[in-house]
Structures are given as C-alpha cells and as structure tokens.
Enzyme design. Structure first.
Site, PDB file in Angstrom:
ATOM      1  CG  HIS A 175      -0.332  -0.341   2.503  1.00  0.00           C
ATOM      2  ND1 HIS A 175       0.488   0.518   3.187  1.00  0.00           N
ATOM      3  CD2 HIS A 175      -0.375  -1.483   3.229  1.00  0.00           C
ATOM      4  CE1 HIS A 175       0.903  -0.064   4.302  1.00  0.00           C
ATOM      5  NE2 HIS A 175       0.408  -1.280   4.362  1.00  0.00           N
ATOM      6  CG  HIS A 176       2.870   1.638  -2.757  1.00  0.00           C
ATOM      7  ND1 HIS A 176       3.814   0.624  -2.869  1.00  0.00           N
ATOM      8  CD2 HIS A 176       1.919   1.369  -3.685  1.00  0.00           C
ATOM      9  CE1 HIS A 176       3.443  -0.199  -3.839  1.00  0.00           C
ATOM     10  NE2 HIS A 176       2.305   0.224  -4.339  1.00  0.00           N
ATOM     11  CB  CYS A 177       3.773   4.863   3.164  1.00  0.00           C
ATOM     12  SG  CYS A 177       5.229   3.855   3.526  1.00  0.00           S
ATOM     13  CB  CYS A 178      -0.702   6.214   0.477  1.00  0.00           C
ATOM     14  SG  CYS A 178      -0.250   5.293  -1.002  1.00  0.00           S
TER      15      CYS A 178
END
Length: 227
Positions: A175-178
């Site tokens: 989720h790529h920190c988002c």
C-alpha cells in the site's frame, strides 16, 4: 489560522533526490530527507531547520560535543546543530551521504528532474497499452513522478512482484504508505514500478515485456488462480 503557532515539517524524502528544493521559498520550519533515497548509505539522512527554531528546542539526548557550560544544578547547550548531535556521529555514513550529494550535484538536479519527466511519460504510455492493467493516478500526458502504481486483473500485486523478481525485474507491492488513498480508490494493494536517473527506456521495455509474459501466464491458469 487554526494553529498560528504550529511548526511545519516537510517530509522531502521523495522530492530532494528528484527535483530542486528551495528551503527559502518553501518557508517551512523543518525539512527531512533520507540518505538511501539519494544514492547514499542506509541509516542516515538529514534534518534542515530554521536556525531560530532549532536553537529554541531542547536537546533530545545527552553526550559529548552538545554541551556549552555544565554546572552542578544546570547545564547550557551548544547552538544547533551541535546540541542535537551528541556523542560519536555516524561518521562513515555521513561521508557516504556527502559523496552522494556531490555526485547528484555534479550530474545536476534539474537535469535529473527533466530526464525523469521524460522517463515517467514513457513508462505511463507503455503501461497504458498492457491489457488488464489499470494505472492509478494522473492520466497519460500529465506530468508525474518517475513511477507508476498499478493493479492487474490477473494477479495480486505481491504475487506479481515475486514473479517479476525471478525474471530480474524489481517492483514494489503493497500500500506504499498510503492505505487511505488505496481505500478511496477501492484497492487494498497495488504494484509500483519506480525509475531513477540510472534507468533507461530500454529498462522500461524489458519491464513491460516481462510484465506481459507474467500476466499471460496467470491468465492461462484461469480464474481460480486469481483467488
């Protein structure tokens, strides 16, 4: 207006390696960046802050070189940045980060940015032509960072990342920190292909070829494999 005394800190880890950052124009109180994202060693980065703000803050740890005067009942501290650099610093990492910054400056950060814009457009257009791939974010023709997050109909991002890795292609899956953004878009995870100045259009072509082959493989397994 709600908090006029609040201090503003900018996480510039994803921008400093890719574009010019003018701290005077931004006029924020703090800027943080990470060494390993700009060709430097792991375990080091930097914090820039307005001198007046830094000197108004107390030290967060004690040790050598951060003291001004020591008394039996109190101590005074050295001006910033020394007051925040107690003890033996990460000397080797700092030297490595300095060399990385010199290297990037020698290439030219604006030159890097312009090249990445070109690469990003090429990556976005190539992904647009891959059947079963949905690219998240700005449409073709919109300036973007040199990366594309995407989802596929045939395979979960984590499985896709594993299979591409076997073929020598490194992407990120997750989720790529988002997470809130993924929820808003209706996806739990995505895959992400990221480029830097050392990548080429030929690298993008190789990625697309392996991606298409992998999607064809999973597609041949039938709908049960997707689950």
């Amino acid at each position: 207006k709600a908090a006029p005394g609040a201090k503003i800190m900018l996480d510039a880890c994803q921008s400093v390696p890719h574009m010019g950052v003018d701290v005077q124009k931004l006029n924020v109180d703090f800027i943080a960046a990470s060494g390993h994202k700009m060709c430097g060693p792991t375990g080091i980065g930097f914090l820039w802050g307005k001198e007046s703000v830094l000197n108004s803050l107390p030290p967060y740890k004690g040790g050598g070189e951060m003291i001004d005067e020591v008394y039996m009942d109190h101590s005074t501290y050295a001006p910033a940045p020394a007051r925040f650099e107690a003890g033996t610093p990460a000397i080797a990492q700092a030297i490595g980060l300095g060399a990385a910054i010199d290297y990037l400056n020698k290439i030219g950060i604006e030159r890097i940015h312009d090249y990445e814009v070109e690469l990003a457009d090429y990556l976005r257009r190539r992904l647009e032509d891959v059947k079963g791939v949905t690219v998240l974010g700005p449409p073709v023709g919109t300036e973007r960072a040199a990366l594309c997050a995407f989802v596929t109909e045939a395979v979960h991002p984590s499985d896709l990342g594993t299979f591409l890795d076997v073929e020598g292609v490194a992407i990120r899956a997750g989720h790529h920190c988002c997470q809130p953004l993924h929820r808003a878009l209706g996806y739990s995870h995505s895959a992400r292909a990221s480029l830097y100045f050392y990548n080429t259009k030929e690298d993008v072509d190789d990625f697309i070829a392996v991606l298409e082959d992998t999607l064809k493989f999973f597609g041949s397994l039938g709908s049960d494999a997707i689950e």
